[in-house]
Motif scaffolding. Sequence first.
Motif, mmCIF file in Angstrom:
data_model
loop_
_atom_site.group_PDB
_atom_site.id
_atom_site.type_symbol
_atom_site.label_atom_id
_atom_site.label_comp_id
_atom_site.label_asym_id
_atom_site.label_seq_id
_atom_site.Cartn_x
_atom_site.Cartn_y
_atom_site.Cartn_z
ATOM 1 N N VAL A 1 0.852 -1.185 0.000
ATOM 2 C CA VAL A 1 0.000 0.000 0.000
ATOM 3 C C VAL A 1 0.889 1.236 0.000
ATOM 4 O O VAL A 1 1.843 1.326 0.774
ATOM 5 C CB VAL A 1 -0.931 0.042 1.231
ATOM 6 N N THR A 2 0.608 2.175 -0.857
ATOM 7 C CA THR A 2 1.272 3.467 -0.847
ATOM 8 C C THR A 2 0.199 4.556 -0.965
ATOM 9 O O THR A 2 -0.871 4.306 -1.526
ATOM 10 C CB THR A 2 2.259 3.607 -2.041
ATOM 11 N N PRO A 3 0.421 5.738 -0.391
ATOM 12 C CA PRO A 3 1.635 6.182 0.288
ATOM 13 C C PRO A 3 1.799 5.570 1.668
ATOM 14 O O PRO A 3 0.883 4.909 2.176
ATOM 15 C CB PRO A 3 1.436 7.699 0.373
ATOM 16 N N ALA A 4 2.952 5.818 2.283
ATOM 17 C CA ALA A 4 3.293 5.166 3.540
ATOM 18 C C ALA A 4 2.325 5.513 4.660
ATOM 19 O O ALA A 4 2.026 4.670 5.517
ATOM 20 C CB ALA A 4 4.721 5.542 3.939
ATOM 21 N N GLU A 5 1.805 6.752 4.652
ATOM 22 C CA GLU A 5 0.902 7.134 5.742
ATOM 23 C C GLU A 5 -0.402 6.353 5.716
ATOM 24 O O GLU A 5 -1.001 6.088 6.761
ATOM 25 C CB GLU A 5 0.608 8.637 5.713
ATOM 26 N N VAL A 6 -0.865 5.969 4.520
ATOM 27 C CA VAL A 6 -2.069 5.137 4.440
ATOM 28 C C VAL A 6 -1.786 3.761 5.013
ATOM 29 O O VAL A 6 -2.579 3.214 5.792
ATOM 30 C CB VAL A 6 -2.560 5.026 2.980
ATOM 31 N N ALA A 7 -0.641 3.173 4.646
ATOM 32 C CA ALA A 7 -0.265 1.872 5.179
ATOM 33 C C ALA A 7 -0.109 1.943 6.692
ATOM 34 O O ALA A 7 -0.531 1.031 7.421
ATOM 35 C CB ALA A 7 1.029 1.393 4.519
ATOM 36 N N ALA A 8 0.500 3.035 7.196
ATOM 37 C CA ALA A 8 0.685 3.176 8.637
ATOM 38 C C ALA A 8 -0.646 3.283 9.367
ATOM 39 O O ALA A 8 -0.822 2.730 10.460
ATOM 40 C CB ALA A 8 1.554 4.402 8.919
ATOM 41 N N ASP A 9 -1.606 3.991 8.766
ATOM 42 C CA ASP A 9 -2.926 4.135 9.379
ATOM 43 C C ASP A 9 -3.626 2.781 9.502
ATOM 44 O O ASP A 9 -4.214 2.461 10.548
ATOM 45 C CB ASP A 9 -3.770 5.084 8.536
ATOM 46 N N VAL A 10 -3.541 1.973 8.439
ATOM 47 C CA VAL A 10 -4.164 0.652 8.470
ATOM 48 C C VAL A 10 -3.455 -0.251 9.473
ATOM 49 O O VAL A 10 -4.092 -0.987 10.232
ATOM 50 C CB VAL A 10 -4.154 0.013 7.062
ATOM 51 N N ALA A 11 -2.122 -0.180 9.510
ATOM 52 C CA ALA A 11 -1.363 -1.001 10.448
ATOM 53 C C ALA A 11 -1.707 -0.625 11.889
ATOM 54 O O ALA A 11 -1.841 -1.497 12.761
ATOM 55 C CB ALA A 11 0.134 -0.849 10.196
ATOM 56 N N ALA A 12 -1.859 0.675 12.157
ATOM 57 C CA ALA A 12 -2.220 1.113 13.507
ATOM 58 C C ALA A 12 -3.596 0.602 13.900
ATOM 59 O O ALA A 12 -3.822 0.181 15.053
ATOM 60 C CB ALA A 12 -2.170 2.637 13.576
ATOM 61 N N ALA A 13 -4.529 0.626 12.960
ATOM 62 C CA ALA A 13 -5.865 0.110 13.250
ATOM 63 C C ALA A 13 -5.823 -1.386 13.544
ATOM 64 O O ALA A 13 -6.524 -1.876 14.443
ATOM 65 C CB ALA A 13 -6.800 0.391 12.078
ATOM 66 N N ALA A 14 -4.986 -2.126 12.805
ATOM 67 C CA ALA A 14 -4.858 -3.565 13.042
ATOM 68 C C ALA A 14 -4.250 -3.835 14.414
ATOM 69 O O ALA A 14 -4.705 -4.727 15.150
ATOM 70 C CB ALA A 14 -4.010 -4.198 11.940
ATOM 71 N N ARG A 15 -3.214 -3.047 14.795
ATOM 72 C CA ARG A 15 -2.591 -3.237 16.108
ATOM 73 C C ARG A 15 -3.568 -2.912 17.228
ATOM 74 O O ARG A 15 -3.631 -3.609 18.254
ATOM 75 C CB ARG A 15 -1.347 -2.360 16.223
ATOM 76 N N ALA A 16 -4.360 -1.857 17.029
ATOM 77 C CA ALA A 16 -5.342 -1.487 18.053
ATOM 78 C C ALA A 16 -6.375 -2.597 18.238
ATOM 79 O O ALA A 16 -6.798 -2.887 19.366
ATOM 80 C CB ALA A 16 -6.030 -0.182 17.664
ATOM 81 N N ALA A 17 -6.771 -3.219 17.129
ATOM 82 C CA ALA A 17 -7.732 -4.322 17.245
ATOM 83 C C ALA A 17 -7.128 -5.508 17.987
ATOM 84 O O ALA A 17 -7.780 -6.123 18.851
ATOM 85 C CB ALA A 17 -8.176 -4.757 15.841
ATOM 86 N N LEU A 18 -5.866 -5.814 17.692
ATOM 87 C CA LEU A 18 -5.203 -6.932 18.384
ATOM 88 C C LEU A 18 -5.011 -6.618 19.860
ATOM 89 O O LEU A 18 -5.185 -7.490 20.724
ATOM 90 C CB LEU A 18 -3.854 -7.217 17.728
ATOM 91 N N ASP A 19 -4.640 -5.370 20.162
ATOM 92 C CA ASP A 19 -4.470 -4.974 21.565
ATOM 93 C C ASP A 19 -5.775 -5.072 22.345
ATOM 94 O O ASP A 19 -5.795 -5.412 23.526
ATOM 95 C CB ASP A 19 -3.929 -3.540 21.655
ATOM 96 N N ALA A 20 -6.890 -4.768 21.662
ATOM 97 C CA ALA A 20 -8.194 -4.862 22.329
ATOM 98 C C ALA A 20 -8.498 -6.299 22.731
ATOM 99 O O ALA A 20 -9.084 -6.552 23.785
ATOM 100 C CB ALA A 20 -9.289 -4.317 21.419
ATOM 101 N N TYR A 21 -8.088 -7.253 21.894
ATOM 102 C CA TYR A 21 -8.291 -8.658 22.246
ATOM 103 C C TYR A 21 -7.372 -9.075 23.378
ATOM 104 O O TYR A 21 -7.717 -9.928 24.211
ATOM 105 C CB TYR A 21 -8.028 -9.552 21.020
ATOM 106 N N ALA A 22 -6.165 -8.494 23.459
ATOM 107 C CA ALA A 22 -5.194 -8.900 24.471
ATOM 108 C C ALA A 22 -5.491 -8.287 25.828
ATOM 109 O O ALA A 22 -5.064 -8.806 26.863
ATOM 110 C CB ALA A 22 -3.791 -8.508 24.032
ATOM 111 N N ALA A 23 -6.205 -7.170 25.872
ATOM 112 C CA ALA A 23 -6.473 -6.492 27.127
ATOM 113 C C ALA A 23 -7.384 -7.348 28.011
ATOM 114 O O ALA A 23 -8.373 -7.925 27.529
ATOM 115 C CB ALA A 23 -7.116 -5.135 26.869
ATOM 116 N N PRO A 24 -7.079 -7.444 29.327
ATOM 117 C CA PRO A 24 -7.938 -8.252 30.215
ATOM 118 C C PRO A 24 -9.278 -7.587 30.404
ATOM 119 O O PRO A 24 -9.378 -6.348 30.420
ATOM 120 C CB PRO A 24 -7.135 -8.275 31.531
ATOM 121 N N PRO A 25 -10.347 -8.359 30.524
ATOM 122 C CA PRO A 25 -11.686 -7.770 30.722
ATOM 123 C C PRO A 25 -11.782 -7.101 32.105
ATOM 124 O O PRO A 25 -11.162 -7.563 33.048
ATOM 125 C CB PRO A 25 -12.620 -8.977 30.607
ATOM 126 N N ARG A 26 -12.563 -6.032 32.183
ATOM 127 C CA ARG A 26 -12.764 -5.372 33.456
ATOM 128 C C ARG A 26 -13.750 -6.158 34.309
ATOM 129 O O ARG A 26 -14.738 -6.632 33.805
ATOM 130 C CB ARG A 26 -13.275 -3.948 33.249
#
Length: 326
Positions: free
Chosen positions: A301-326
């Motif tokens: 994916v180019t430009p790099a900022e678009v790829a970075a935005d998608v990668a950040a969204a993917a990491r945020a989704a994975l982090d949400a699964y890893a976070a312990p439930p309250r």
Amino acid sequence: MAERADDRLVRLLGIVAYLDGAGTVGLEELARRFGVTAERIREDIDALWVTGTPGYMPDDLIDFDAFSLEEGLVTLVQGRGLTRPLRLGTREAVALVAALRAMRTTPAVRADADRTAVVVSALDKLTAATGEAAAAVDVRLGRDEDERTLAVLTRALADGRRVRLRYVDAADTTSEREVDPLRLLTQAEATYLVGWCYRAADRRTFRVDRILSADLLDRPVAAHTVDAEVDPLAQVVADAGPSAPRARLHLASAARWVAEEVPVEDVTDLPDGSFEVTLRVTNPAWLRRLLLTNAPDVLAVTPAEVAADVAAAARAALDAYAAPPR
């Protein structure tokens, strides 16, 4: 450039029907008639050669004269029933009557006298053949467009006159534009005006339900070197605007549907079967969702900022699964 599958299917059927009536036709002449290259016609014939009726043995397939083709001539030998007159059952005829009555009410048809005549002629013939069953069918398409706006645009197209539009884009930005109308059409449940925009100095496509007002001017439309027949969703629509950023996607062959269903600016086929498309980023959230849901087929994916935005969204989704439930 990649070709929509439905466009090619129409041409394949048209080639068989045309050859059945015309007899032997030169390869170059056939290519000119269907608006493609001679090489593409050869590819179409190769596809038709392995197409036929169930059984798919040699006698079940569409056939051409191979010796004539070597000399640059195309001769249909066996059409396998594609050239026989179509016979409709009552249910099929009623469905066509309903579709034609709906089509007759669309702005794209009402704005073009020749198109209206074709639809009405076909509808009259089908209605007469179907009889009482057709009398019970009444279809009207609901539209949100302002009838006055449609009336102005239709008049402008008929008289060849320029219009002044107040238009609001997807970013809720209002602008005034003078436009030479080229055609009205309906696609994906929306009506579009295709025209030459003097503000953009280029062809633009406007959603009619985003036109706040339309005024008919006393200036005749000018001659423009643009193709009014281009599918509006295959080009950059006016919602995008000239300032909207572009993204270049490198996709695997399995994601070919993107080139056919998403409004892209261009498509480049690559030797390994993958392809690249360029599109306008009018809605980053939509592009992010497209890439994430098709991640296995996204190669770059180019430009790099678009790829970075998608990668950040993917990491945020994975982090949400890893976070312990309250």
